[in-house]
Write a protein that holds these residues in place. Structure first.
Motif, PDB file in Angstrom:
ATOM      1  N   THR A  57      -5.651 -36.366  -6.691  1.00 47.80           N
ATOM      2  CA  THR A  57      -6.690 -37.381  -6.652  1.00 47.80           C
ATOM      3  C   THR A  57      -7.944 -36.738  -6.090  1.00 47.80           C
ATOM      4  N   ASP A 341      -5.494 -45.254  -0.979  1.00 48.81           N
ATOM      5  CA  ASP A 341      -4.501 -45.873  -1.860  1.00 48.81           C
ATOM      6  C   ASP A 341      -3.205 -46.226  -1.149  1.00 48.81           C
ATOM      7  N   HIS A 369     -13.589 -42.793  -2.906  1.00 49.71           N
ATOM      8  CA  HIS A 369     -13.405 -42.167  -4.205  1.00 49.71           C
ATOM      9  C   HIS A 369     -14.779 -42.055  -4.880  1.00 49.71           C
ATOM     10  N   GLU A 372     -16.748 -45.395  -5.665  1.00 51.01           N
ATOM     11  CA  GLU A 372     -15.955 -46.526  -5.183  1.00 51.01           C
ATOM     12  C   GLU A 372     -16.801 -47.744  -4.834  1.00 51.01           C
ATOM     13  N   SER A 402      -8.671 -45.628 -11.963  1.00 48.88           N
ATOM     14  CA  SER A 402      -7.537 -46.294 -11.331  1.00 48.88           C
ATOM     15  C   SER A 402      -6.674 -45.255 -10.618  1.00 48.88           C
ATOM     16  N   ALA A 403      -5.881 -45.734  -9.664  1.00 51.86           N
ATOM     17  CA  ALA A 403      -4.992 -44.830  -8.937  1.00 51.86           C
ATOM     18  C   ALA A 403      -4.048 -44.122  -9.886  1.00 51.86           C
TER      19      ALA A 403
END
Length: 407
Positions: A57, A341, A369, A372, A402-403
């Motif tokens: 990520t 997350d 992120h 975000e 998205s995660a």
């Protein structure tokens, strides 16, 4: 929110740690810091310079999470006219713009100092660069290795003259000195700008910062012509060094500056100093005896004996030991911060300084992120919902993936 800098607004174009670490300090103390990136060109520090998503990520790199806490994330394409307008609106509402790109980049983006003055007449631009905005080397970009070398630091680090040593990627001394000094310089520029309504451009050369912190060595050379060299873990002319104990990577540091303390240590470690007229030879003999004495003792036991004798000796702590250090724990220095997350929590470093009033009481927000907080920032800039969705559709701005797609 509680902070001494509540109300200060920062448009943060900085990357890596020299700039991002400086704006992190401003954010810690209450400033509203908006980190500006684009989905196509995020801060390279997010992935630890690897440039390879590799299933990671954009918040997997722990140092990035620290340097960018207490910030909001805006993702915008600066090369698109609409994206440029978004950033212009943000700057018009900001007190400070911080950047540490290669010289010439912000000018090509239409965000140089002259451009910014047209947007806000009392803007403060902070440019943190390798070699400064003027001079023969202004066009070069650098990381810590180059700056340790050019600034002179590597001439006095290492164990001997044949092994000059970089402060390492874990320390990166040039970046850390710049981002420690910069917050105070930024605030001085903001105060000056508010006092007379004029803009300010802060030109900070990391190379010059490194050299400025070698003051005593440079002074010695200017006065004597001698060129100081590396001294490893012992300072020439001073009775202080580090000795290794039993166990893996266990050391202590000791200083015995007076004849009385050296005699006391000699008794403990059974050093033979009889008939030695040369102070340097005496210190060398004392150090060798201390090394032998410490080798079959635990660090804790050795330090306890030395301190009980009134000597200045302290353990060299590891990172794990610092996490549980009673001093830092009692001071409330370590900060518990949420992982992204829903991944739990982590311990991050505390504040650069503590105040009796107005200082931070916690980390308000983990690092964002990419993009975000784009929706929130656009709404504050006056974009209505219909205006917000349109640039998203055209790729001018973006929300975080998205995660699932980040993982």
């Amino acid at each position: 929110m509680s902070g001494m800098l509540d109300g200060l607004k920062v448009a943060d174009l900085s990357i890596v740690t020299a700039g991002a670490g400086a704006t992190q300090v401003l954010g810690d103390f209450g400033a509203d810091v908006v980190k500006i990136e684009s989905e196509d060109r995020p801060d390279m520090y997010r992935l630890g310079f690897t440039g390879d998503q590799g299933g990671s990520t954009d918040l997997d790199f722990p140092p990035f999470r620290v340097a960018n806490r207490n910030k909001r994330g805006l993702s915008v394409n600066l090369k698109a006219p609409e994206g440029h307008e978004v950033v212009r609106r943000l700057i018009a509402d900001s007190d400070v713009v911080v950047e540490n790109f290669r010289r010439g980049v912000v000018e090509r983006l239409g965000l140089g100092f002259k451009d910014l003055i047209d947007i806000r007449s009392n803007i403060v631009l902070v440019s943190i660069s390798s070699q400064g905005a003027t001079g023969p080397d202004r066009g070069y970009t650098s990381f810590g290795t180059t700056l340790d070398a050019l600034g002179g630091m590597m001439s006095v680090t290492g164990y001997d003259e044949s092994t000059p040593t970089w402060s390492s990627g874990r320390v990166n001394y040039p970046d850390q000195t710049a981002n420690t000094i910069s917050p105070a310089v930024i605030l001085a520029a903001v105060m000056a700008s508010r006092a007379d309504g004029r803009p300010r451009w802060v030109d900070l050369s990391q190379r010059e910062v490194v050299t400025s912190l070698l003051g005593e060595w440079i002074l010695e050379t200017s006065l004597t012509g001698a060129a100081p060299g590396p001294s490893g873990n012992a300072e020439p002319g001073r009775a202080e060094w580090v000795s290794r104990c039993s166990g893996e990577d266990r050391w202590f540091a000791i200083s015995v500056p007076s004849a009385a303390t050296r005699e006391r240590l000699a008794t403990i470690v059974a050093a033979d100093l009889s008939g030695d007229p040369d102070g340097d030879v005496e210190v060398a003999a004392l150090r060798s005896a201390t090394d032998r004495w410490a080798a079959d003792r635990t660090r804790e036991a050795a330090v306890a004996v030395l301190q009980a004798a009134g000597l200045d000796a302290v353990p060299i702590n590891s990172g794990e030991e610092l996490l549980n250090d009673p001093y830092l724990r009692e001071r409330g220095w370590w900060q518990t911060v949420d992982l992204p997350d829903g991944g739990g929590t982590e311990q991050q470093r505390g504040w650069v300084v503590q105040f009796d009033k107005g200082g931070p009481d916690r980390v308000r927000k983990r690092a964002p992120h990419v993009g975000e907080d784009t929706d929130e920032v656009l709404a504050e800039l006056g974009y209505v919902q219909t205006e917000i969705e349109s640039p998203y559709a055209r790729g001018v701005v973006s929300r975080p993936r998205s995660a699932a797609s980040r993982g």
